[in-house]
Write a protein that holds these residues in place. Sequence first.
Motif, PDB file in Angstrom:
ATOM      1  N   VAL A  31      46.826  33.782  33.160  1.00 57.15           N
ATOM      2  CA  VAL A  31      45.601  32.997  33.042  1.00 57.15           C
ATOM      3  C   VAL A  31      44.787  33.198  34.310  1.00 57.15           C
ATOM      4  O   VAL A  31      45.315  33.633  35.339  1.00 57.15           O
ATOM      5  CB  VAL A  31      45.871  31.492  32.811  1.00 57.15           C
ATOM      6  CG1 VAL A  31      46.612  31.266  31.505  1.00 57.15           C
ATOM      7  CG2 VAL A  31      46.626  30.878  33.989  1.00 57.15           C
ATOM      8  N   VAL A  32      43.508  32.889  34.234  1.00 58.11           N
ATOM      9  CA  VAL A  32      42.608  32.948  35.385  1.00 58.11           C
ATOM     10  C   VAL A  32      42.404  31.518  35.864  1.00 58.11           C
ATOM     11  O   VAL A  32      42.110  30.630  35.064  1.00 58.11           O
ATOM     12  CB  VAL A  32      41.256  33.580  34.995  1.00 58.11           C
ATOM     13  CG1 VAL A  32      40.330  33.649  36.202  1.00 58.11           C
ATOM     14  CG2 VAL A  32      41.469  34.966  34.393  1.00 58.11           C
ATOM     15  N   SER A  46      35.030  34.984  37.093  1.00 57.11           N
ATOM     16  CA  SER A  46      36.008  34.736  36.022  1.00 57.11           C
ATOM     17  C   SER A  46      35.477  35.255  34.687  1.00 57.11           C
ATOM     18  O   SER A  46      36.234  35.819  33.891  1.00 57.11           O
ATOM     19  CB  SER A  46      36.362  33.251  35.936  1.00 57.11           C
ATOM     20  OG  SER A  46      35.300  32.487  35.394  1.00 57.11           O
ATOM     21  N   GLU A  47      34.165  35.091  34.435  1.00 56.73           N
ATOM     22  CA  GLU A  47      33.567  35.597  33.199  1.00 56.73           C
ATOM     23  C   GLU A  47      33.643  37.121  33.139  1.00 56.73           C
ATOM     24  O   GLU A  47      33.962  37.689  32.081  1.00 56.73           O
ATOM     25  CB  GLU A  47      32.105  35.151  33.103  1.00 56.73           C
ATOM     26  CG  GLU A  47      31.923  33.659  32.946  1.00 56.73           C
ATOM     27  CD  GLU A  47      30.475  33.226  33.120  1.00 56.73           C
ATOM     28  OE1 GLU A  47      29.565  34.081  33.032  1.00 56.73           O
ATOM     29  OE2 GLU A  47      30.248  32.023  33.342  1.00 56.73           O
ATOM     30  N   GLU A  48      33.349  37.787  34.263  1.00 49.75           N
ATOM     31  CA  GLU A  48      33.414  39.242  34.302  1.00 49.75           C
ATOM     32  C   GLU A  48      34.848  39.724  34.094  1.00 49.75           C
ATOM     33  O   GLU A  48      35.091  40.692  33.354  1.00 49.75           O
ATOM     34  CB  GLU A  48      32.859  39.769  35.625  1.00 49.75           C
ATOM     35  CG  GLU A  48      31.371  39.547  35.810  1.00 49.75           C
ATOM     36  CD  GLU A  48      30.513  40.531  35.050  1.00 49.75           C
ATOM     37  OE1 GLU A  48      30.245  40.285  33.843  1.00 49.75           O
ATOM     38  OE2 GLU A  48      30.106  41.536  35.661  1.00 49.75           O
ATOM     39  N   LEU A  61      41.747  36.541  28.201  1.00 52.55           N
ATOM     40  CA  LEU A  61      42.476  35.716  29.163  1.00 52.55           C
ATOM     41  C   LEU A  61      41.866  34.322  29.177  1.00 52.55           C
ATOM     42  O   LEU A  61      40.643  34.170  29.128  1.00 52.55           O
ATOM     43  CB  LEU A  61      42.396  36.318  30.565  1.00 52.55           C
ATOM     44  CG  LEU A  61      42.960  37.712  30.774  1.00 52.55           C
ATOM     45  CD1 LEU A  61      42.784  38.141  32.231  1.00 52.55           C
ATOM     46  CD2 LEU A  61      44.418  37.784  30.380  1.00 52.55           C
ATOM     47  N   SER A  62      42.692  33.302  29.271  1.00 53.09           N
ATOM     48  CA  SER A  62      42.213  31.924  29.383  1.00 53.09           C
ATOM     49  C   SER A  62      41.792  31.643  30.811  1.00 53.09           C
ATOM     50  O   SER A  62      42.410  32.142  31.763  1.00 53.09           O
ATOM     51  CB  SER A  62      43.318  30.933  28.984  1.00 53.09           C
ATOM     52  OG  SER A  62      43.671  31.124  27.634  1.00 53.09           O
ATOM     53  N   VAL A  63      40.761  30.819  30.975  1.00 46.62           N
ATOM     54  CA  VAL A  63      40.306  30.363  32.293  1.00 46.62           C
ATOM     55  C   VAL A  63      40.576  28.871  32.375  1.00 46.62           C
ATOM     56  O   VAL A  63      40.169  28.113  31.488  1.00 46.62           O
ATOM     57  CB  VAL A  63      38.807  30.647  32.506  1.00 46.62           C
ATOM     58  CG1 VAL A  63      38.357  30.153  33.877  1.00 46.62           C
ATOM     59  CG2 VAL A  63      38.511  32.139  32.350  1.00 46.62           C
ATOM     60  N   VAL A  64      41.273  28.458  33.435  1.00 48.06           N
ATOM     61  CA  VAL A  64      41.618  27.045  33.624  1.00 48.06           C
ATOM     62  C   VAL A  64      41.284  26.637  35.057  1.00 48.06           C
ATOM     63  O   VAL A  64      41.141  27.488  35.937  1.00 48.06           O
ATOM     64  CB  VAL A  64      43.120  26.786  33.349  1.00 48.06           C
ATOM     65  CG1 VAL A  64      43.472  27.116  31.904  1.00 48.06           C
ATOM     66  CG2 VAL A  64      44.010  27.571  34.302  1.00 48.06           C
ATOM     67  N   VAL A  69      46.714  24.270  35.212  1.00 46.60           N
ATOM     68  CA  VAL A  69      47.468  25.512  34.985  1.00 46.60           C
ATOM     69  C   VAL A  69      48.714  25.180  34.162  1.00 46.60           C
ATOM     70  O   VAL A  69      49.504  24.327  34.564  1.00 46.60           O
ATOM     71  CB  VAL A  69      47.863  26.175  36.325  1.00 46.60           C
ATOM     72  CG1 VAL A  69      48.687  27.431  36.079  1.00 46.60           C
ATOM     73  CG2 VAL A  69      46.631  26.495  37.145  1.00 46.60           C
ATOM     74  N   PRO A  70      48.890  25.825  33.011  1.00 50.44           N
ATOM     75  CA  PRO A  70      50.087  25.543  32.210  1.00 50.44           C
ATOM     76  C   PRO A  70      51.369  25.813  33.005  1.00 50.44           C
ATOM     77  O   PRO A  70      51.450  26.793  33.755  1.00 50.44           O
ATOM     78  CB  PRO A  70      49.952  26.515  31.026  1.00 50.44           C
ATOM     79  CG  PRO A  70      48.493  26.828  30.946  1.00 50.44           C
ATOM     80  CD  PRO A  70      48.002  26.803  32.370  1.00 50.44           C
TER      81      PRO A  70
END
Length: 194
Positions: A31-32, A46-48, A61-64, A69-70
């Motif tokens: 994840v990011v 993060s978007e890029e 990829l998920s952004v958190v 953070v899981p």
Amino acid sequence: EPESEPAQTQSYYGTKEDDKFVVNQSAASYVVVLPANAMEMESFASEELVTFMEQSTGCTLSVVTDTAVPAGSKYISLGRTSQFEAAFAGQDLSAVDGTFSSYFIASQDDNIYIVSSDDHNGYGVLYGVYDLLHDLVGYTYYHNDEIYVENLQTVNLWTYEPTVVAPDFDMRTHSTAYIYGNNLHNTRLRYINF
């Protein structure tokens, strides 16, 4: 018939891991992570990262935020997250202070951290992400509609010794009308308009 080039296993700052993956068979392993109060360019970074990883692999990829953070997740940390502060408490970042495009990159426990100066809205993090994308998926930028990434189902993890990356030119500019109105192009090439 000529032999094919060997796969890149080293970059200026990192080393490719043969048995660890950011994306494995089109499934995200990472994840990011952004700070809860992420600066504008950290969010754009993060978007890029998500955009070009998806273009390369088809995987999103998920952004958190750093508070969400899981448990047990591996991550790419962008900016001064609580994860960065815990992993690199007391890290001297004076070499990036006040700079536009310098950044600190490091790995610890298979997580990647990219941090820059707070003085320019996180631009250094963005340029660190572009360098990371080059290692991960071969990202090469020519123009907004001419961007190269490899077509991959599996993306190996790269690890980085703690390093401050300081380009010879911190920023660039052109005094031509061409760059005005091309803000995304300017940003990706480290051009600024004074």
